[in-house]
Write an enzyme that holds these catalytic residues in place. Structure first.
Site, PDB file in Angstrom:
ATOM      1  CD  GLU A  13      -8.752  24.045  12.431  1.00 17.76           C
ATOM      2  OE1 GLU A  13      -7.914  24.920  12.179  1.00 17.76           O
ATOM      3  OE2 GLU A  13      -8.474  22.973  12.999  1.00 17.76           O
ATOM      4  CB  SER A 179      -9.357  27.419  14.060  1.00 13.76           C
ATOM      5  OG  SER A 179      -8.541  27.572  12.916  1.00 13.76           O
ATOM      6  CE1 TYR A 247      -8.824  32.102  10.947  1.00 10.74           C
ATOM      7  CE2 TYR A 247     -10.232  31.099  12.604  1.00 10.74           C
ATOM      8  CZ  TYR A 247      -9.091  31.081  11.829  1.00 10.74           C
ATOM      9  OH  TYR A 247      -8.208  30.030  11.957  1.00 10.74           O
ATOM     10  NE  ARG A 286       0.518  30.319  14.631  1.00  7.36           N
ATOM     11  CZ  ARG A 286      -0.745  29.958  14.377  1.00  7.36           C
ATOM     12  NH1 ARG A 286      -1.239  30.062  13.159  1.00  7.36           N
ATOM     13  NH2 ARG A 286      -1.504  29.491  15.344  1.00  7.36           N
ATOM     14  CG  ASP A 288       0.230  29.245  18.515  1.00  6.38           C
ATOM     15  OD1 ASP A 288       0.803  29.985  17.685  1.00  6.38           O
ATOM     16  OD2 ASP A 288      -0.813  28.616  18.265  1.00  6.38           O
ATOM     17  CD  GLU A 301      -2.202  24.685  19.572  1.00  6.68           C
ATOM     18  OE1 GLU A 301      -2.592  24.623  18.397  1.00  6.68           O
ATOM     19  OE2 GLU A 301      -2.957  24.568  20.559  1.00  6.68           O
ATOM     20  CG  ASN A 303      -0.635  25.858  15.184  1.00  6.39           C
ATOM     21  OD1 ASN A 303      -1.749  25.478  15.441  1.00  6.39           O
ATOM     22  ND2 ASN A 303       0.027  26.693  15.981  1.00  6.39           N
ATOM     23  N   GLY A 307      -2.716  28.810   9.564  1.00 10.14           N
ATOM     24  CA  GLY A 307      -3.453  29.657   8.637  1.00 10.14           C
ATOM     25  C   GLY A 307      -2.538  30.251   7.589  1.00 10.14           C
TER      26      GLY A 307
END
Length: 338
Positions: A13, A179, A247, A286, A288, A301, A303, A307
């Site tokens: 990443e 990612s 992306y 963050r 998900d 999960e 994070n 990002g």
């Protein structure tokens, strides 16, 4: 303040990390801080010029590039004079050797303040299987899963048992990457397709997670301090929310705030805060989710360094709360250091 932004790094990443770091560098300078961009993959020579930052792109890192990186470079960088007289390090290294506690532990040893979660929380959140165990203990719904090793790709018996456990609609991913690197989503999987997906994920991790696929809506919730920000619904125009859809501009629509009933919204936000705390996260994260058709959410999960470009999901949610990107950067520093 004198701030060093760690970006790039040695994970798959790294190019996304360059974009995240670039955004933070320029935003923090807008606020009057002295900011240096540092790529620890270069060791003690890690300073990144503004020209290099502006030239960064989200292209995928090749296997040859990954093989050329040395973890020792991170030690050389963190222990070098580059971080002398730095007030705080803003960590925007995504993935392995950045989001998993390694860099955090080195900064702890040097006594240098840094943003985001501590070493222990970072390592815990990066381990998807361990995180899911803690979700279960805390009563946070999470999809059924099985953890495999690379050699299981050739064991038809174990693969068959795995499909019985999680179902033939499943998600296969490295246990400690982000990612969607190395991820495969299978519909109607059999032993052969599962074996191929396990082999793909094995390139990036020695532990592979095979998780039941939850049909429904994809949601993500940013937590800032002890507050859940507005929920974002992620809606790819075609296929799944993979690396390309994530992306490539225009490939995915984002709805912020997501159109949900107040009851479902409160429930998902409360689960996000619970997941943030059960892993011991600090300052921001963050989380998900998949929301099943019957409005039952499943936590996938957490994070700890999501990002962070100006158009990424955490800044998007903050903007829905009338917090602009530079102010978000400063608030994360405050929450991390007080």
């Amino acid at each position: 303040m004198n701030i060093a932004v760690l970006l790039g790094g040695i994970s798959p990443e790294r190019n996304i990390s360059m974009l995240s770091g670039r955004a933070a560098v320029f935003a923090l300078r807008e606020l009057g801080h002295t900011v240096t961009a540092i790529d620890p993959s270069r060791g003690a020579n890690g300073i990144v010029s503004d020209e290099e930052l502006r030239a960064a792109t989200p292209r995928e890192v090749t296997e040859a590039e990954l093989a050329s990186f040395q973890p020792r470079a991170l030690i050389d960088c963190i222990m070098s004079p580059l971080l002398n007289n730095v007030d705080v390090v803003f960590i925007l290294l995504h993935g392995k050797y950045g989001e998993d506690g390694y860099v955090q532990s080195l900064l702890d040893l040097r006594g240098i303040a840094y943003t985001g979660s501590t070493m222990l929380a970072s390592a815990t959140a990066m381990d998807k299987g361990l995180s899911k165990m803690l979700f279960q203990v805390a009563g946070i719904p999470t999809p059924a899963w099985v953890s495999l090793r690379p050699e299981h790709a050739t064991d038809a018996g174990i693969l068959a048992d795995t499909l019985k456990e999680v179902g033939t609609d499943c998600v296969i991913k490295p246990n400690d990457q982000g990612s969607t690197v190395g991820m495969t989503i299978l519909q109607g999987a059999d032993v052969d397709t599962l074996a191929a997906a396990v082999q793909t994920a094995s390139v990036y991790s020695s532990t592979i997670l095979v998780e039941r696929y939850i049909a429904g809506r994809e949601l993500t919730v940013a937590v800032l301090g002890d507050e859940a920000l507005p929920i974002i619904e992620i809606a790819p125009k075609d296929g799944y929310y993979d690396y390309e859809n994530k992306y490539t501009k225009g490939r995915t629509e984002y709805h912020c705030p997501a159109e949900l009933s107040e009851e479902v919204q409160d429930h998902v936000q409360n689960l996000a805060i619970a997941a943030h705390h059960v892993l011991g996260c600090r300052a921001y994260s963050r989380i998900d989710f998949r929301l099943r058709e019957d409005n039952i959410p499943f936590c996938l999960e957490v994070n700890t360094i999501p990002g962070f470009t100006e158009t990424s999901l955490v800044p998007m949610a903050a903007r829905a709360m009338n917090m602009e990107f530079p102010d978000l950067c400063e608030e994360i520093i405050r929450l991390s250091t007080t």
